[in-house]
Every structure is written in C-alpha cells, then in structure tokens.
Scaffold this motif. Structure first.
Motif, PDB file in Angstrom:
ATOM      1  N   MET A 122       0.848  -1.198  -0.099  1.00 22.62           N
ATOM      2  CA  MET A 122       0.239   0.502  -0.011  1.00 22.62           C
ATOM      3  C   MET A 122       0.663   1.388  -0.150  1.00 22.62           C
ATOM      4  O   MET A 122       0.554   2.324  -0.188  1.00 22.62           O
ATOM      5  CB  MET A 122      -1.246   0.206   1.155  1.00 22.62           C
ATOM      6  CG  MET A 122      -1.969  -0.809   1.325  1.00 22.62           C
ATOM      7  SD  MET A 122      -3.413  -0.454   2.427  1.00 22.62           S
ATOM      8  CE  MET A 122      -1.971  -0.600   3.912  1.00 22.62           C
ATOM      9  N   GLN A 123       2.289   1.287   0.708  1.00 18.44           N
ATOM     10  CA  GLN A 123       2.463   1.881   0.989  1.00 18.44           C
ATOM     11  C   GLN A 123       3.724   3.217  -0.657  1.00 18.44           C
ATOM     12  O   GLN A 123       3.250   3.760  -1.350  1.00 18.44           O
ATOM     13  CB  GLN A 123       4.609   2.420   2.234  1.00 18.44           C
ATOM     14  CG  GLN A 123       4.718   3.381   1.548  1.00 18.44           C
ATOM     15  CD  GLN A 123       6.505   2.589   2.972  1.00 18.44           C
ATOM     16  OE1 GLN A 123       6.813   1.889   2.658  1.00 18.44           O
ATOM     17  NE2 GLN A 123       7.559   3.866   3.193  1.00 18.44           N
ATOM     18  N   TRP A 124       3.556   2.324  -1.719  1.00 12.67           N
ATOM     19  CA  TRP A 124       3.682   2.777  -2.440  1.00 12.67           C
ATOM     20  C   TRP A 124       2.580   3.215  -3.638  1.00 12.67           C
ATOM     21  O   TRP A 124       2.498   4.200  -4.583  1.00 12.67           O
ATOM     22  CB  TRP A 124       3.759   1.167  -3.540  1.00 12.67           C
ATOM     23  CG  TRP A 124       5.036   0.620  -3.787  1.00 12.67           C
ATOM     24  CD1 TRP A 124       6.120   1.071  -4.494  1.00 12.67           C
ATOM     25  CD2 TRP A 124       6.122  -0.095  -2.372  1.00 12.67           C
ATOM     26  NE1 TRP A 124       7.352   0.281  -4.352  1.00 12.67           N
ATOM     27  CE2 TRP A 124       7.193  -0.425  -3.495  1.00 12.67           C
ATOM     28  CE3 TRP A 124       5.264  -0.814  -1.777  1.00 12.67           C
ATOM     29  CZ2 TRP A 124       8.187  -1.070  -2.394  1.00 12.67           C
ATOM     30  CZ3 TRP A 124       6.252  -1.110  -0.823  1.00 12.67           C
ATOM     31  CH2 TRP A 124       7.434  -1.771  -0.896  1.00 12.67           C
ATOM     32  N   ARG A 125       0.963   2.761  -2.972  1.00  9.68           N
ATOM     33  CA  ARG A 125       0.389   3.942  -3.751  1.00  9.68           C
ATOM     34  C   ARG A 125       0.167   5.073  -2.950  1.00  9.68           C
ATOM     35  O   ARG A 125      -0.955   6.010  -3.424  1.00  9.68           O
ATOM     36  CB  ARG A 125      -0.772   2.840  -3.888  1.00  9.68           C
ATOM     37  CG  ARG A 125      -0.334   1.461  -4.539  1.00  9.68           C
ATOM     38  CD  ARG A 125      -1.567   0.677  -4.440  1.00  9.68           C
ATOM     39  NE  ARG A 125      -0.351  -0.388  -5.381  1.00  9.68           N
ATOM     40  CZ  ARG A 125      -1.353  -0.358  -6.489  1.00  9.68           C
ATOM     41  NH1 ARG A 125      -2.542  -0.015  -6.933  1.00  9.68           N
ATOM     42  NH2 ARG A 125      -1.329  -1.677  -7.493  1.00  9.68           N
ATOM     43  N   LEU A 126       0.105   5.109  -1.555  1.00  7.48           N
ATOM     44  CA  LEU A 126      -0.760   6.423  -1.049  1.00  7.48           C
ATOM     45  C   LEU A 126       0.073   7.425  -1.148  1.00  7.48           C
ATOM     46  O   LEU A 126       1.673   7.260  -1.984  1.00  7.48           O
ATOM     47  CB  LEU A 126       0.327   6.059   0.726  1.00  7.48           C
ATOM     48  CG  LEU A 126      -0.736   4.763   1.873  1.00  7.48           C
ATOM     49  CD1 LEU A 126      -0.270   4.723   2.783  1.00  7.48           C
ATOM     50  CD2 LEU A 126      -2.437   5.347   1.626  1.00  7.48           C
ATOM     51  N   PRO A 127       0.135   8.557  -0.353  1.00  8.69           N
ATOM     52  CA  PRO A 127       0.582  10.060  -1.155  1.00  8.69           C
ATOM     53  C   PRO A 127       2.327  10.257  -0.341  1.00  8.69           C
ATOM     54  O   PRO A 127       1.970   9.383   0.350  1.00  8.69           O
ATOM     55  CB  PRO A 127      -0.282  11.162  -0.345  1.00  8.69           C
ATOM     56  CG  PRO A 127      -1.743   9.974  -0.823  1.00  8.69           C
ATOM     57  CD  PRO A 127      -1.115   9.434  -0.452  1.00  8.69           C
TER      58      PRO A 127
ATOM     59  N   PRO B 222     -12.276   8.364   4.138  1.00 13.08           N
ATOM     60  CA  PRO B 222     -12.915   8.089   3.223  1.00 13.08           C
ATOM     61  C   PRO B 222     -12.289   7.674   1.776  1.00 13.08           C
ATOM     62  O   PRO B 222     -12.152   7.499   0.714  1.00 13.08           O
ATOM     63  CB  PRO B 222     -13.246   9.174   3.201  1.00 13.08           C
ATOM     64  CG  PRO B 222     -13.864   9.807   4.708  1.00 13.08           C
ATOM     65  CD  PRO B 222     -12.494   9.297   5.023  1.00 13.08           C
ATOM     66  N   MET B 223     -10.469   8.734   2.274  1.00 11.15           N
ATOM     67  CA  MET B 223      -9.510   8.861   1.127  1.00 11.15           C
ATOM     68  C   MET B 223      -9.192   7.533   0.857  1.00 11.15           C
ATOM     69  O   MET B 223      -8.716   6.779   0.021  1.00 11.15           O
ATOM     70  CB  MET B 223      -8.859   9.448   1.089  1.00 11.15           C
ATOM     71  CG  MET B 223      -7.653   9.145   0.526  1.00 11.15           C
ATOM     72  SD  MET B 223      -5.750  10.148   1.002  1.00 11.15           S
ATOM     73  CE  MET B 223      -5.118   8.727   2.204  1.00 11.15           C
ATOM     74  N   MET B 224      -9.204   6.349   1.937  1.00 13.88           N
ATOM     75  CA  MET B 224      -8.320   4.970   2.099  1.00 13.88           C
ATOM     76  C   MET B 224      -9.526   4.318   0.914  1.00 13.88           C
ATOM     77  O   MET B 224      -8.876   3.097   0.558  1.00 13.88           O
ATOM     78  CB  MET B 224      -8.095   4.357   3.655  1.00 13.88           C
ATOM     79  CG  MET B 224      -7.011   5.412   4.461  1.00 13.88           C
ATOM     80  SD  MET B 224      -5.260   5.314   3.630  1.00 13.88           S
ATOM     81  CE  MET B 224      -5.010   3.584   3.776  1.00 13.88           C
ATOM     82  N   ALA B 225     -10.642   4.680   1.973  1.00 17.27           N
ATOM     83  CA  ALA B 225     -11.477   3.590   0.883  1.00 17.27           C
ATOM     84  C   ALA B 225     -12.115   3.787  -0.837  1.00 17.27           C
ATOM     85  O   ALA B 225     -11.885   2.637  -1.335  1.00 17.27           O
ATOM     86  CB  ALA B 225     -12.757   4.094   1.773  1.00 17.27           C
ATOM     87  N   GLY B 226     -12.051   4.867  -1.269  1.00 18.92           N
ATOM     88  CA  GLY B 226     -11.969   5.669  -2.152  1.00 18.92           C
ATOM     89  C   GLY B 226     -10.336   4.878  -3.535  1.00 18.92           C
ATOM     90  O   GLY B 226     -10.986   4.717  -4.155  1.00 18.92           O
ATOM     91  N   MET B 227      -9.441   5.291  -2.287  1.00 19.36           N
ATOM     92  CA  MET B 227      -8.023   4.196  -3.182  1.00 19.36           C
ATOM     93  C   MET B 227      -8.236   2.729  -3.445  1.00 19.36           C
ATOM     94  O   MET B 227      -7.906   2.918  -4.521  1.00 19.36           O
ATOM     95  CB  MET B 227      -6.651   4.832  -2.181  1.00 19.36           C
ATOM     96  CG  MET B 227      -6.065   6.147  -2.341  1.00 19.36           C
ATOM     97  SD  MET B 227      -4.874   6.519  -1.657  1.00 19.36           S
ATOM     98  CE  MET B 227      -3.823   5.674  -2.992  1.00 19.36           C
ATOM     99  N   ALA B 228      -9.090   1.979  -2.320  1.00 22.46           N
ATOM    100  CA  ALA B 228      -9.385   0.609  -2.537  1.00 22.46           C
ATOM    101  C   ALA B 228     -10.400   0.611  -3.584  1.00 22.46           C
ATOM    102  O   ALA B 228      -9.876  -0.451  -4.823  1.00 22.46           O
ATOM    103  CB  ALA B 228      -9.967   0.396  -1.466  1.00 22.46           C
ATOM    104  N   LEU B 229     -11.133   1.171  -3.311  1.00 23.50           N
ATOM    105  CA  LEU B 229     -12.328   1.598  -5.171  1.00 23.50           C
ATOM    106  C   LEU B 229     -11.683   1.070  -6.335  1.00 23.50           C
ATOM    107  O   LEU B 229     -11.785   1.027  -7.627  1.00 23.50           O
ATOM    108  CB  LEU B 229     -13.434   2.213  -4.789  1.00 23.50           C
ATOM    109  CG  LEU B 229     -14.325   2.028  -3.395  1.00 23.50           C
ATOM    110  CD1 LEU B 229     -15.405   2.759  -3.380  1.00 23.50           C
ATOM    111  CD2 LEU B 229     -15.209   0.534  -4.065  1.00 23.50           C
ATOM    112  N   GLU B 230     -10.151   2.346  -6.530  1.00 27.22           N
ATOM    113  CA  GLU B 230      -9.496   3.401  -7.808  1.00 27.22           C
ATOM    114  C   GLU B 230      -9.225   1.248  -7.848  1.00 27.22           C
ATOM    115  O   GLU B 230      -8.780   0.893  -8.765  1.00 27.22           O
ATOM    116  CB  GLU B 230      -9.478   3.856  -7.345  1.00 27.22           C
ATOM    117  CG  GLU B 230      -9.845   5.541  -7.030  1.00 27.22           C
ATOM    118  CD  GLU B 230      -8.178   6.582  -7.016  1.00 27.22           C
ATOM    119  OE1 GLU B 230      -7.787   5.832  -6.982  1.00 27.22           O
ATOM    120  OE2 GLU B 230      -9.235   7.589  -7.262  1.00 27.22           O
ATOM    121  N   VAL B 231      -8.202   0.937  -7.236  1.00 26.23           N
ATOM    122  CA  VAL B 231      -7.503   0.379  -7.718  1.00 26.23           C
ATOM    123  C   VAL B 231      -8.537  -1.824  -7.973  1.00 26.23           C
ATOM    124  O   VAL B 231      -7.948  -2.252  -8.889  1.00 26.23           O
ATOM    125  CB  VAL B 231      -6.800  -0.575  -5.948  1.00 26.23           C
ATOM    126  CG1 VAL B 231      -6.389  -2.416  -6.021  1.00 26.23           C
ATOM    127  CG2 VAL B 231      -5.570   0.272  -5.743  1.00 26.23           C
TER     128      VAL B 231
END
Length: 343
Positions: free
Chosen positions: A244-249, A330-339
C-alpha cells in the motif's frame, strides 16, 4: 488523552519490576514515547539499564483489540528464528499494577524511519533497507508455526473471509458517522473474496517501515515491533499491506511513495518488491492481487476509524494525529475502490 494513559504509577510499578524482571535493579524513570497510536509505550530506565514497557490503553476497548499478550507470545516464540525481534522479559496480566495488562522487553538501540521515502539517506542505503524489509517478511512467512509452538495462534484457512467479518465489525463498532466509500468497499469485498488457497503462515498484520528498528548506522533490521495484529493467516496479506505504501500519497500524514521516481531514489517498484519476495519464498503465482490490496486499504481504514473514535473518547495515545488519521478514512476507501476499478 487521559492522564492514566500518559503516565504510569511508578510507586507500584518499581517494586513489581524489581521482583519480576531478572537483573532489573531499581526503577529510575518511565517516559512515554511520542509515537504509536494503539498501545501506549514507555521507555523504562532502571539502575541496571533501559527497557521498554508496552501496555493496553485504559478505558473501554473494542473486543480483541490491543492484544499486548499476543505481542509478547509471538515475539517470545520467534526469538530463535531468522525473524529479528526484541527479547521479551515479562508479561503482567494483573491490571492492578498500572491499570491494564503490559509486558516488558529489551530496549533496542537503533533507528526508526517514519518516512518511506527515506529522504536523509543515499539511494544505495534506501535500496538496502527495502531489501532488508523484504528479507525479514519472507523469513517470517517461512517459519513453521508448529515448530515454534504457535500451531494454535489462529484459525487456519479462510483468512480473508474471517478478517473481513472481523474488521467490518470493528469498523461498525467505532463508526462515528456514515462513510459512503467504506460502505461501497465493504460490499465489493464481500462479493469478490477469492476462494481459500490453503496458504497459511504467521502474519505480522501491520508490517511497515516505522514498525522496525534498524542499525544505528547500517541497513540491517535489528527488531520488528508492534505484533498486536499478528495471527495465523495468509502471507499475501502482509505483502499487500506493505505494498500500500507504494500507492499512498507522498505528502501529508501518510508519507507514502505515490508520485515518487522510484529508480532515482533507489527504491524498488511495487512489481520489483513483489517479485523479490516471491523468489525468497518460492511463490510462483499471485492471483487476485487487486483484492489483496483493496482489503489492505479497507483494514487500515477500519483501524484508523478506531483510532479516531478513541480520540473522541479521550483514550488515544496521540489525540491530534488520531483526528487527522480519522479524516483520511474516506480517502483510503476511495483508493481501494480505484484499485479494483469500482469507481
């Protein structure tokens, strides 16, 4: 944070440690470390040296959370394996000493890195540190749980199915207001959980850079910390969680690797890191990788929601940071939905 969470009753603690920790001597001081959200952690100074005390937070807690006894058990079991852990010395299950369960371990002198970009290091050291993390994770997943007395450390099989139920329950128990993205993500995960492939290993549960102590001037890991979420589980849960670290801001509270030129920084790409892990563990095929990533985002979001709820209740270890983390759910959940391509 309550005074009870930030301070220890040294009048009771000193004599107790002198009686139960071999070679402890007399208590000199107890100072809380600034980091950490889940279990308050203290530097204990005695006439004979330095130790670390880690306790459950006070107050009403979610069921099965803050399992310092599990941390103690797994670190004791891993003491003679290739997994670097501190030496644990005593577990106190008597709440009357400091107000909650705690354990004591060696103080490990070294460096903790809080920023995955490792901005103060040269590229060669960054590469070596990521390689060390990869090697330690592979070593953990190659440990035979039965051989170290942990055959019953969790339920084997159906790990993601059970974890989804558990963390959905934890999230609902700490829900402070409806979050649409989390509801959508939970629904997606429930409908896309892959069939169990029978892989079982010890898993750390929170495997990331700032839960490790590195050599004071080198790149070798001296100790992996924070085993609260460890269990018998699926090894790819740990790998995806770290990735996940590779994808977090790469800005704000998370300090991830999103948008970073990996090659210029000496940091492997996600694909390179996964490939290296697979070589070390003999893993040939990884299917359902987007699910594992999305689940990791979901579980972290659920954890952050719990941290946020504790900040509102006055039980957070670091209240201000807890509030900021809660806002990121909400940002974390949104990133998961994008993945997974669900938005």
């Amino acid at each position: 944070m309550t005074a009870q969470a930030a301070h220890l009753d040294t009048e009771r603690l000193g004599p107790y440690l002198a009686a139960h920790v071999p070679g402890f001597g007399q208590l000199v001081g107890a100072d809380k470390f600034a980091g950490g959200q889940s279990n308050p952690t203290f530097l204990i100074t005695s006439t004979q040296g330095r130790f670390v005390l880690r306790r459950k937070p006070p107050g009403t807690l979610l069921k099965s959370a803050h399992a310092v006894d599990r941390e103690y058990l797994i670190m004791a079991a891993l003491a003679h394996t290739d997994v670097p852990v501190p030496r644990v010395m005593h577990l106190c299950e008597d709440d009357s000493i400091v107000g909650s369960m705690f354990y004591v371990m060696d103080y490990v002198e070294g460096r903790i890195f809080w920023d995955g970009r490792l901005p103060d290091l040269p590229p060669a050291d960054r590469s070596a540190i990521y390689d060390s993390m990869n090697a330690a994770l592979a070593a953990l997943h190659k440990v035979d749980p039965a051989a170290v007395g942990l055959a019953d450390y969790g339920k084997p099989g159906s790990y993601f199915e059970r974890q989804l139920v558990r963390w959905t329950g934890q999230y609902r128990a700490s829900e402070t207001h409806p979050i649409r993205e989390m509801d959508e993500l939970i629904a997606w995960l429930e409908h896309h959980t892959p069939e169990d492939d029978a892989r079982v290993s010890l898993v750390h549960g929170d495997y990331r850079l700032d839960n490790m102590i590195f050599e004071p001037s080198g790149t070798r890991i001296l100790a992996v910390l924070d085993w609260e979420l460890s269990t018998l589980g699926h090894p790819l849960a740990d790998l995806a969680y770290q990735c996940m670290q590779w994808r977090l801001p790469s800005e704000g509270a998370f300090r991830g690797l999103g948008g970073i030129d990996r090659k210029a920084h000496g940091i492997p790409t996600e694909a390179e890191y996964v490939e290296l892990y697979c070589r070390r563990t003999g893993t040939e095929v990884i299917g359902h990788w987007p699910f594992y990533l999305a689940f990791s985002f979901f579980r972290l979001a659920a954890i952050l929601q719990g941290v946020y709820k504790r900040s509102l209740d006055g039980n957070a270890s670091n209240p201000e940071r807890a509030r900021r983390m809660g806002e990121a759910v909400p940002m974390m959940a949104g990133m998961a939905l994008e993945v997974v391509g669900a938005r």
